[in-house]
Design a protein around this motif. Structure first.
Motif, short mmCIF file in Angstrom:
data_model
loop_
_atom_site.label_atom_id
_atom_site.label_comp_id
_atom_site.label_asym_id
_atom_site.label_seq_id
_atom_site.Cartn_x
_atom_site.Cartn_y
_atom_site.Cartn_z
N VAL A 30 0.85 -1.19 0.00
CA VAL A 30 0.00 0.00 0.00
C VAL A 30 0.88 1.25 0.00
CG1 VAL A 30 -1.69 1.35 1.31
CG2 VAL A 30 -1.93 -1.14 1.14
N PHE A 31 1.89 1.26 0.86
CA PHE A 31 2.80 2.40 0.94
C PHE A 31 3.47 2.66 -0.40
CE2 PHE A 31 7.11 4.04 1.65
CZ PHE A 31 6.80 5.26 2.23
N MET A 32 3.96 1.62 -1.05
CA MET A 32 4.64 1.79 -2.34
C MET A 32 3.66 2.28 -3.41
SD MET A 32 7.72 1.47 -1.69
CE MET A 32 8.25 1.77 -3.36
N ASN A 33 2.41 1.84 -3.35
CA ASN A 33 1.41 2.32 -4.31
C ASN A 33 1.13 3.81 -4.10
OD1 ASN A 33 1.17 -0.16 -5.54
ND2 ASN A 33 -0.58 -0.78 -4.32
N ILE A 34 1.13 4.25 -2.85
CA ILE A 34 0.94 5.67 -2.57
C ILE A 34 2.14 6.47 -3.05
CG2 ILE A 34 0.74 7.39 -0.72
CD1 ILE A 34 -0.93 5.26 0.82
N CYS A 40 0.21 4.33 -10.11
CA CYS A 40 -0.69 3.35 -9.50
C CYS A 40 -2.14 3.81 -9.39
CB CYS A 40 -0.18 2.97 -8.11
SG CYS A 40 1.42 2.15 -8.16
N LEU A 41 -2.38 5.11 -9.44
CA LEU A 41 -3.76 5.59 -9.34
C LEU A 41 -4.49 5.22 -10.62
CD1 LEU A 41 -5.95 7.14 -7.84
CD2 LEU A 41 -5.08 9.23 -8.91
N ALA A 42 -5.52 4.42 -10.49
CA ALA A 42 -6.27 3.96 -11.66
C ALA A 42 -7.76 4.09 -11.38
CB ALA A 42 -5.92 2.51 -11.97
N PHE A 43 -8.49 4.29 -12.43
CA PHE A 43 -9.94 4.37 -12.36
C PHE A 43 -10.51 3.19 -13.14
CE2 PHE A 43 -8.43 8.49 -11.34
CZ PHE A 43 -9.37 9.04 -10.47
N SER A 58 -11.31 14.41 -12.43
CA SER A 58 -10.39 15.54 -12.39
C SER A 58 -10.11 16.00 -10.96
CB SER A 58 -10.95 16.70 -13.21
OG SER A 58 -10.20 17.86 -13.03
N ILE A 59 -11.17 16.12 -10.14
CA ILE A 59 -10.93 16.60 -8.78
C ILE A 59 -10.17 15.58 -7.96
CG2 ILE A 59 -13.12 15.85 -7.71
CD1 ILE A 59 -13.05 18.61 -6.22
N ILE A 60 -10.44 14.30 -8.16
CA ILE A 60 -9.70 13.27 -7.43
C ILE A 60 -8.22 13.31 -7.83
CG2 ILE A 60 -9.38 10.78 -7.14
CD1 ILE A 60 -12.48 10.56 -7.28
N ARG A 61 -7.95 13.39 -9.12
CA ARG A 61 -6.55 13.47 -9.58
C ARG A 61 -5.87 14.73 -9.04
NH1 ARG A 61 -4.96 9.65 -13.02
NH2 ARG A 61 -6.52 8.49 -14.19
N ALA A 62 -6.62 15.84 -8.98
CA ALA A 62 -6.05 17.11 -8.50
C ALA A 62 -5.76 17.07 -7.00
CB ALA A 62 -6.99 18.26 -8.83
N LEU A 63 -6.49 16.24 -6.26
CA LEU A 63 -6.26 16.10 -4.82
C LEU A 63 -5.19 15.06 -4.51
CD1 LEU A 63 -9.97 16.28 -3.67
CD2 LEU A 63 -8.20 18.00 -3.20
N LEU A 64 -5.07 14.05 -5.34
CA LEU A 64 -4.11 12.96 -5.09
C LEU A 64 -2.85 13.19 -5.93
CD1 LEU A 64 -6.49 9.86 -4.96
CD2 LEU A 64 -5.63 11.28 -3.08
#
Length: 90
Positions: A30-34, A40-43, A58-64
């Protein structure tokens, strides 16, 4: 703070899809994915889960993202409330 805005992005993702944006078989995974969020961020693909609007993604990507590039980093909550995701909110 920026960490709080990151948490909001994680919560939005989980509320929409029903699972966290970063998961793994172990805490280390989990740590490495963060740490490698940009890879690693996928929808879910269309039809493979709940639909999300382009503004929602867009807002999720802009926050993460990196703290200095994160939505809200410069303008706080006011900046977040101006995102197109909130266009239909009073």
């Amino acid at each position: 703070s920026c960490v709080d805005f990151w948490a909001i992005g994680c919560m939005l993702y989980e509320m929409i899809f029903g699972f966290p944006p970063f998961f793994g078989e172990s805490p280390e995974e989990v740590f490495m994915n963060i740490v490698n969020y940009d890879q690693c961020l996928a929808f879910p693909e269309p039809g493979q889960g709940p639909e999300i609007s382009p503004e929602g993604e867009s807002i999720i990507r802009a926050l993460l993202t990196e703290p200095d590039r994160r939505l809200g980093a410069k303008g706080g909550l006011k900046e977040i409330k101006q995102h197109p995701f909130f266009k239909d909110f009073p």
